[in-house]
Design a protein around this motif. Structure first.
Motif, mmCIF file in Angstrom:
data_model
loop_
_atom_site.group_PDB
_atom_site.id
_atom_site.type_symbol
_atom_site.label_atom_id
_atom_site.label_comp_id
_atom_site.label_asym_id
_atom_site.label_seq_id
_atom_site.Cartn_x
_atom_site.Cartn_y
_atom_site.Cartn_z
ATOM 1 N N LEU A 30 -28.156 19.101 -9.528
ATOM 2 C CA LEU A 30 -27.368 18.199 -9.561
ATOM 3 C C LEU A 30 -27.674 16.660 -9.247
ATOM 4 N N PRO A 31 -27.283 15.767 -9.660
ATOM 5 C CA PRO A 31 -27.750 14.323 -9.145
ATOM 6 C C PRO A 31 -27.370 14.138 -7.729
ATOM 7 N N ARG A 32 -28.036 13.503 -6.964
ATOM 8 C CA ARG A 32 -27.851 13.238 -5.708
ATOM 9 C C ARG A 32 -26.676 12.205 -5.350
ATOM 10 N N MET A 33 -25.772 12.581 -4.630
ATOM 11 C CA MET A 33 -24.632 11.691 -4.484
ATOM 12 C C MET A 33 -24.553 10.923 -3.162
ATOM 13 N N THR A 34 -23.832 9.982 -2.709
ATOM 14 C CA THR A 34 -23.660 9.102 -1.673
ATOM 15 C C THR A 34 -22.862 10.089 -0.872
ATOM 16 N N LEU A 153 -23.675 28.282 -8.603
ATOM 17 C CA LEU A 153 -22.113 28.310 -8.732
ATOM 18 C C LEU A 153 -21.845 26.620 -8.803
ATOM 19 N N ALA A 154 -22.466 25.971 -7.773
ATOM 20 C CA ALA A 154 -22.369 24.354 -7.546
ATOM 21 C C ALA A 154 -22.550 23.799 -9.015
ATOM 22 N N HIS A 155 -23.750 24.346 -9.574
ATOM 23 C CA HIS A 155 -24.181 23.562 -10.949
ATOM 24 C C HIS A 155 -23.192 24.053 -11.949
ATOM 25 N N ARG A 156 -22.366 24.871 -11.930
ATOM 26 C CA ARG A 156 -21.236 25.369 -12.886
ATOM 27 C C ARG A 156 -19.926 24.671 -12.426
ATOM 28 N N ARG A 162 -16.701 17.930 -8.700
ATOM 29 C CA ARG A 162 -18.255 18.051 -8.073
ATOM 30 C C ARG A 162 -18.024 16.901 -6.901
ATOM 31 N N TRP A 163 -17.151 16.094 -6.835
ATOM 32 C CA TRP A 163 -16.833 15.147 -5.775
ATOM 33 C C TRP A 163 -17.161 15.842 -4.230
#
Length: 242
Positions: A30-34, A153-156, A162-163
């Motif tokens: 997943l892209p990195r998030m702030t 599971l997070a990928h899906r 996804r926030w």
């Protein structure tokens, strides 16, 4: 309810020694998030409570580790990659509750045959989660927050939910305090992962959103106080394992 990890079928095994047949982790990370920062007061509370409970519960930790090793083959500690704050992965620690010689879906229902007899008892009373106090001390987790999700599971997750991966996952919280009921909902479903992602994830994220909108030291203390009662209620609760 819990999740069990699977890595891709290129020779990698998950922490329980199972070879993945789903290929879920072949997806890009997943892209990195702030990250949504944990306040200094909450971090101080995390450290104080985690240290205190690790000291007080150290005899129980040793007893559980010996029991796990004595009643099933494999290590006492289960390690699994979970999605952490800012969509950065971390290694979560638990007492092992499942057999190592069987594969299966990435979710564990209340009646999952892969769970050992000792593991069922540990799950029912939340004792398998005790090593996560080390995750709290390391800063991977906080005392109260969203439940740490398994990476595959997070990928899906649907994009609109996804926030939740901006936030540091918690040892307890509103979703964790209904884990026995949620585990029972997965039993007998032909596609437990599909049901989880389509039905349970939106509900869980709604509960987490309400929590995170007003989280404070007082909120943390409230959930910390509620959690032992929830765990002890398993003695008379017929809702299944956690």
């Amino acid at each position: 309810m819990d999740t069990t990890g699977h890595l891709d079928a290129t020779g990698h095994l998950d922490a329980a020694g199972h070879l993945d047949t789903t290929g879920h982790l072949r997806q890009k990370a997943l892209p990195r998030m702030t990250p949504a920062p944990v306040t200094l007061s909450r971090r101080a509370l995390d450290v104080v409570v985690a240290l205190l409970l690790l000291v007080l519960l150290s005899p129980l930790l040793v007893l559980v580790a010996v029991l796990v090793r004595a009643t099933s083959q494999g290590p006492a500690i289960f390690r699994q990659r979970r999605m952490g704050e800012g969509a950065q992965e971390f290694t979560l620690y638990k007492f092992r509750t499942m057999r190592q010689d069987v594969g299966g879906p990435g979710l564990t229902g209340a009646s999952d045959a892969r769970v050992t007899g000792t593991g069922r008892l540990l799950r029912r009373f939340g004792l398998d989660e005790l090593p996560q106090f080390f995750n709290v001390l390391r800063g991977d987790m906080t005392l109260v927050g969203p439940r740490p999700e398994a990476v595959e599971l997070a990928h899906r997750y649907p994009a609109e939910y996804r926030w939740v991966f901006r936030h540091r996952p918690g040892l307890t919280g509103p979703c964790q305090l209904r884990s026995r009921r949620d585990a029972a909902l997965l039993d007998g479903r032909p596609d437990p992962e599909g049901y989880y992602l389509e039905v349970m994830v939106p509900r869980r994220c709604a509960m987490d959103a309400r929590l995170l909108a007003h989280i404070s030291v007082a909120t943390v203390l409230l959930f910390v106080a509620r959690t032992p009662w929830y765990l002890l209620s398993a003695a008379w609760d017929e809702g299944g394992g956690s």
